[in-house]
Design a protein around this motif. Structure first.
Motif, PDB file in Angstrom:
ATOM      1  N   LEU A  10       0.838  -1.194  -0.214  1.00  0.00           N
ATOM      2  CA  LEU A  10       0.055   0.041  -0.020  1.00  0.00           C
ATOM      3  C   LEU A  10       1.068   1.213  -0.028  1.00  0.00           C
ATOM      4  O   LEU A  10       1.986   1.104   0.498  1.00  0.00           O
ATOM      5  CB  LEU A  10      -0.944   0.240   1.197  1.00  0.00           C
ATOM      6  CG  LEU A  10      -1.641  -1.135   1.460  1.00  0.00           C
ATOM      7  CD1 LEU A  10      -2.630  -1.128   2.850  1.00  0.00           C
ATOM      8  CD2 LEU A  10      -2.744  -1.119   0.322  1.00  0.00           C
ATOM      9  N   LEU A  11       0.260   2.514  -0.762  1.00  0.00           N
ATOM     10  CA  LEU A  11       1.192   3.742  -0.945  1.00  0.00           C
ATOM     11  C   LEU A  11       0.282   4.491  -0.109  1.00  0.00           C
ATOM     12  O   LEU A  11      -0.672   4.982  -0.824  1.00  0.00           O
ATOM     13  CB  LEU A  11       1.566   3.747  -2.205  1.00  0.00           C
ATOM     14  CG  LEU A  11       2.337   5.193  -2.307  1.00  0.00           C
ATOM     15  CD1 LEU A  11       3.679   5.379  -1.483  1.00  0.00           C
ATOM     16  CD2 LEU A  11       2.478   5.406  -3.719  1.00  0.00           C
ATOM     17  N   ASP A  12       0.761   4.932   1.180  1.00  0.00           N
ATOM     18  CA  ASP A  12      -0.147   6.365   1.668  1.00  0.00           C
ATOM     19  C   ASP A  12       0.477   7.613   1.432  1.00  0.00           C
ATOM     20  O   ASP A  12       1.644   7.663   1.781  1.00  0.00           O
ATOM     21  CB  ASP A  12      -0.262   5.936   2.982  1.00  0.00           C
ATOM     22  CG  ASP A  12      -0.935   4.702   3.524  1.00  0.00           C
ATOM     23  OD1 ASP A  12      -1.308   4.181   2.402  1.00  0.00           O
ATOM     24  OD2 ASP A  12      -1.041   4.396   4.572  1.00  0.00           O
ATOM     25  N   ILE A  13      -0.095   8.430   0.818  1.00  0.00           N
ATOM     26  CA  ILE A  13       0.269   9.864   0.648  1.00  0.00           C
ATOM     27  C   ILE A  13      -0.516  10.921   1.290  1.00  0.00           C
ATOM     28  O   ILE A  13      -1.517  11.065   1.250  1.00  0.00           O
ATOM     29  CB  ILE A  13       0.116  10.301  -1.046  1.00  0.00           C
ATOM     30  CG1 ILE A  13       0.917   9.273  -1.822  1.00  0.00           C
ATOM     31  CG2 ILE A  13       0.538  11.547  -1.308  1.00  0.00           C
ATOM     32  CD1 ILE A  13       0.509   9.240  -3.290  1.00  0.00           C
ATOM     33  N   GLY A  14       0.094  11.660   1.980  1.00  0.00           N
ATOM     34  CA  GLY A  14      -0.211  12.765   2.867  1.00  0.00           C
ATOM     35  C   GLY A  14       0.456  14.302   2.626  1.00  0.00           C
ATOM     36  O   GLY A  14       1.645  14.001   2.636  1.00  0.00           O
ATOM     37  N   PHE A  15      -0.137  15.371   2.434  1.00  0.00           N
ATOM     38  CA  PHE A  15       0.508  16.574   2.613  1.00  0.00           C
ATOM     39  C   PHE A  15      -0.473  17.453   3.273  1.00  0.00           C
ATOM     40  O   PHE A  15      -1.543  17.703   3.070  1.00  0.00           O
ATOM     41  CB  PHE A  15       0.841  16.868   1.047  1.00  0.00           C
ATOM     42  CG  PHE A  15      -0.369  16.674  -0.044  1.00  0.00           C
ATOM     43  CD1 PHE A  15      -1.259  17.665  -0.048  1.00  0.00           C
ATOM     44  CD2 PHE A  15      -0.433  15.636  -0.694  1.00  0.00           C
ATOM     45  CE1 PHE A  15      -2.355  17.556  -1.073  1.00  0.00           C
ATOM     46  CE2 PHE A  15      -1.677  15.336  -1.364  1.00  0.00           C
ATOM     47  CZ  PHE A  15      -2.429  16.448  -1.740  1.00  0.00           C
ATOM     48  N   LEU A  46      -8.082   8.451   3.706  1.00  0.00           N
ATOM     49  CA  LEU A  46      -7.632   8.130   4.923  1.00  0.00           C
ATOM     50  C   LEU A  46      -7.950   9.248   6.136  1.00  0.00           C
ATOM     51  O   LEU A  46      -7.707   8.944   7.258  1.00  0.00           O
ATOM     52  CB  LEU A  46      -6.043   7.868   4.748  1.00  0.00           C
ATOM     53  CG  LEU A  46      -5.704   6.692   4.103  1.00  0.00           C
ATOM     54  CD1 LEU A  46      -4.160   6.755   4.056  1.00  0.00           C
ATOM     55  CD2 LEU A  46      -6.012   5.512   4.369  1.00  0.00           C
ATOM     56  N   GLY A  47      -8.416  10.441   5.722  1.00  0.00           N
ATOM     57  CA  GLY A  47      -8.853  11.406   6.744  1.00  0.00           C
ATOM     58  C   GLY A  47     -10.020  10.778   7.718  1.00  0.00           C
ATOM     59  O   GLY A  47      -9.807  11.358   8.742  1.00  0.00           O
ATOM     60  N   CYS A  48     -10.668   9.998   7.006  1.00  0.00           N
ATOM     61  CA  CYS A  48     -11.823   9.567   8.022  1.00  0.00           C
ATOM     62  C   CYS A  48     -11.185   8.717   9.210  1.00  0.00           C
ATOM     63  O   CYS A  48     -11.933   8.356  10.126  1.00  0.00           O
ATOM     64  CB  CYS A  48     -12.741   8.712   7.086  1.00  0.00           C
ATOM     65  SG  CYS A  48     -12.135   7.178   6.472  1.00  0.00           S
ATOM     66  N   LEU A 131      -4.263  16.649   3.875  1.00  0.00           N
ATOM     67  CA  LEU A 131      -4.832  15.584   3.028  1.00  0.00           C
ATOM     68  C   LEU A 131      -4.265  14.339   3.195  1.00  0.00           C
ATOM     69  O   LEU A 131      -2.945  14.277   2.875  1.00  0.00           O
ATOM     70  CB  LEU A 131      -5.190  15.912   1.730  1.00  0.00           C
ATOM     71  CG  LEU A 131      -5.755  17.471   1.575  1.00  0.00           C
ATOM     72  CD1 LEU A 131      -5.693  17.878   0.125  1.00  0.00           C
ATOM     73  CD2 LEU A 131      -7.300  17.379   2.038  1.00  0.00           C
ATOM     74  N   ARG A 132      -4.962  13.231   2.995  1.00  0.00           N
ATOM     75  CA  ARG A 132      -4.076  11.935   2.981  1.00  0.00           C
ATOM     76  C   ARG A 132      -5.098  10.839   2.487  1.00  0.00           C
ATOM     77  O   ARG A 132      -6.301  10.740   2.619  1.00  0.00           O
ATOM     78  CB  ARG A 132      -3.819  11.370   4.468  1.00  0.00           C
ATOM     79  CG  ARG A 132      -2.762  10.390   4.643  1.00  0.00           C
ATOM     80  CD  ARG A 132      -2.499   9.990   5.950  1.00  0.00           C
ATOM     81  NE  ARG A 132      -1.347   8.960   6.117  1.00  0.00           N
ATOM     82  CZ  ARG A 132      -0.188   9.319   6.430  1.00  0.00           C
ATOM     83  NH1 ARG A 132       0.210  10.364   6.437  1.00  0.00           N
ATOM     84  NH2 ARG A 132       0.766   8.310   6.663  1.00  0.00           N
ATOM     85  N   PHE A 133      -4.417  10.062   1.322  1.00  0.00           N
ATOM     86  CA  PHE A 133      -4.991   9.144   0.659  1.00  0.00           C
ATOM     87  C   PHE A 133      -4.162   7.908   0.444  1.00  0.00           C
ATOM     88  O   PHE A 133      -3.130   7.832   0.583  1.00  0.00           O
ATOM     89  CB  PHE A 133      -5.719   9.722  -0.614  1.00  0.00           C
ATOM     90  CG  PHE A 133      -4.756  10.225  -1.585  1.00  0.00           C
ATOM     91  CD1 PHE A 133      -4.092   9.524  -2.438  1.00  0.00           C
ATOM     92  CD2 PHE A 133      -4.343  11.618  -1.509  1.00  0.00           C
ATOM     93  CE1 PHE A 133      -3.099  10.152  -3.156  1.00  0.00           C
ATOM     94  CE2 PHE A 133      -3.410  12.140  -2.340  1.00  0.00           C
ATOM     95  CZ  PHE A 133      -2.859  11.564  -3.258  1.00  0.00           C
ATOM     96  N   ARG A 134      -4.628   6.781   0.184  1.00  0.00           N
ATOM     97  CA  ARG A 134      -4.084   5.610  -0.024  1.00  0.00           C
ATOM     98  C   ARG A 134      -4.180   5.171  -1.508  1.00  0.00           C
ATOM     99  O   ARG A 134      -5.344   5.345  -2.000  1.00  0.00           O
ATOM    100  CB  ARG A 134      -4.612   4.599   0.898  1.00  0.00           C
ATOM    101  CG  ARG A 134      -4.063   3.134   0.688  1.00  0.00           C
ATOM    102  CD  ARG A 134      -4.530   2.101   1.887  1.00  0.00           C
ATOM    103  NE  ARG A 134      -3.986   2.679   3.007  1.00  0.00           N
ATOM    104  CZ  ARG A 134      -4.304   2.148   4.159  1.00  0.00           C
ATOM    105  NH1 ARG A 134      -5.338   1.641   4.344  1.00  0.00           N
ATOM    106  NH2 ARG A 134      -3.598   2.579   5.314  1.00  0.00           N
ATOM    107  N   ILE A 135      -3.026   4.465  -2.072  1.00  0.00           N
ATOM    108  CA  ILE A 135      -3.205   3.885  -3.357  1.00  0.00           C
ATOM    109  C   ILE A 135      -2.917   2.484  -3.021  1.00  0.00           C
ATOM    110  O   ILE A 135      -2.363   1.761  -2.310  1.00  0.00           O
ATOM    111  CB  ILE A 135      -1.973   4.359  -4.087  1.00  0.00           C
ATOM    112  CG1 ILE A 135      -1.888   5.832  -4.354  1.00  0.00           C
ATOM    113  CG2 ILE A 135      -2.339   3.673  -5.565  1.00  0.00           C
ATOM    114  CD1 ILE A 135      -3.102   6.379  -5.231  1.00  0.00           C
TER     115      ILE A 135
END
Length: 297
Positions: A10-15, A46-48, A131-135
């Motif tokens: 999994l790749l999690d990206i947050g900025f 992933l914010g939730c 903001l943070r989301f997952r690939i």
């Protein structure tokens, strides 16, 4: 980034973005294709997951207090000492994100008007947004490469070696047309003042050849929900950080290379090799016996 246990990586990206109201859209280039009609299959918000205060502390390695307001997609976060505050926004992947196929990758677009309401005046301060989301459901071959040594065939039976090649804004590896897009009218590169890379994997995975700021085991109960109830026993986090030498400067680019080795299940291989060696030994023994018998005769 999480890899090396219970299936696909999994790749999690947050900025964290200051002055988000100054931009109409945020662009983020991913070096692989995502079909626009299948974005919810490959991208997850992933914010939730930050409704759990302990997770906020674990991610940012500070002590924070969180407030969740009713009928909103933002979580207010404030440091215990009151010196820092920001909002974690829960992305609606279907409506807040647009995908544009570009070259051999995908440009991910986030409209800021969906996140903020109104524009600030000169006398107002605008909150920082995170903001943070997952690939997911992707092999991430652009980031993780399987390595096969041409001279260690026997070793490859027992281990699989991978390379993590993390690059931020590496001009040499970017498509030339993409570089041109940076300078198009109305487009501006976002200045990055800090960059962090977190590699999470099981303790039995041997990670080498990288300069990490810290290495630690994670809190099992805190991270359980974050990793979708995967096994968090003996889970280790390797933290890489890149910060400018002088405060106020920005990071032009950054690179991290790491190699990690995962043990295979070698029981079958061991039995096969034992049987093979035994068979070869029997054949050699029979040949030697026949040769000796001929010599004696």
């Amino acid at each position: 980034s999480q890899c090396g246990w219970d299936g696909a990586p999994l790749l999690d990206i947050g900025f964290k973005v200051d002055s988000l109201d100054m931009a109409e859209e945020l662009y983020f280039f991913l070096p692989f294709s995502i079909p626009p009609g299948e974005k919810t299959k490959y991208i997850e918000d992933l914010g939730c997951k930050f409704q759990q205060t302990e997770l906020v502390d674990a991610i940012f390695n500070e002590s924070y207090a969180t407030t969740i307001a009713a009928n909103t997609k933002s979580i207010d976060v404030k440091s215990i000492d009151g010196k820092e505050s920001f909002k974690i926004y829960q992305l609606d992947i279907a409506h807040d994100i647009e995908l544009e196929p570009f070259s051999d990758g995908t440009i991910l677009k986030i409209k800021t008007s969906n996140i903020i309401s109104g524009r600030r005046t000169d006398s107002e301060t605008f909150p920082t947004y995170y903001l943070r989301f997952r690939i997911k459901n992707h092999p991430l071959s652009f980031l993780i490469h399987q390595y096969s040594s041409p001279v260690s065939a026997l070793q490859s039976i027992f281990h699989t070696t991978y390379m993590v090649d993390f690059r931020y804004h590496n001009i040499r590896s970017l498509d030339k047309t993409l570089i041109e897009k940076f300078s198009e009218e109305g487009n501006h590169r976002v200045n990055v003042s800090e960059l962090h890379f977190l590699l999470m994997t099981k303790a039995y995975v041997d990670v080498t050849d990288a300069t990490f700021k810290s290495i630690r085991t994670i809190e099992r109960n805190v991270w359980k929900n974050y990793v979708d109830n995967r096994d968090t026993t003996d889970l280790v986090a390797y933290h890489y950080a890149h910060k400018p030498k002088e405060r106020g400067e920005n990071i032009p680019s950054s690179e991290l290379f790491a190699k990690f080795r995962v043990e295979k299940s070698v029981v079958k291989c061991y039995v096969f090799l034992t049987i093979l060696i035994g068979a070869v030994g029997s054949i050699v023994g029979s040949i030697v016996y026949e040769v000796l018998k001929c010599l004696i005769s």
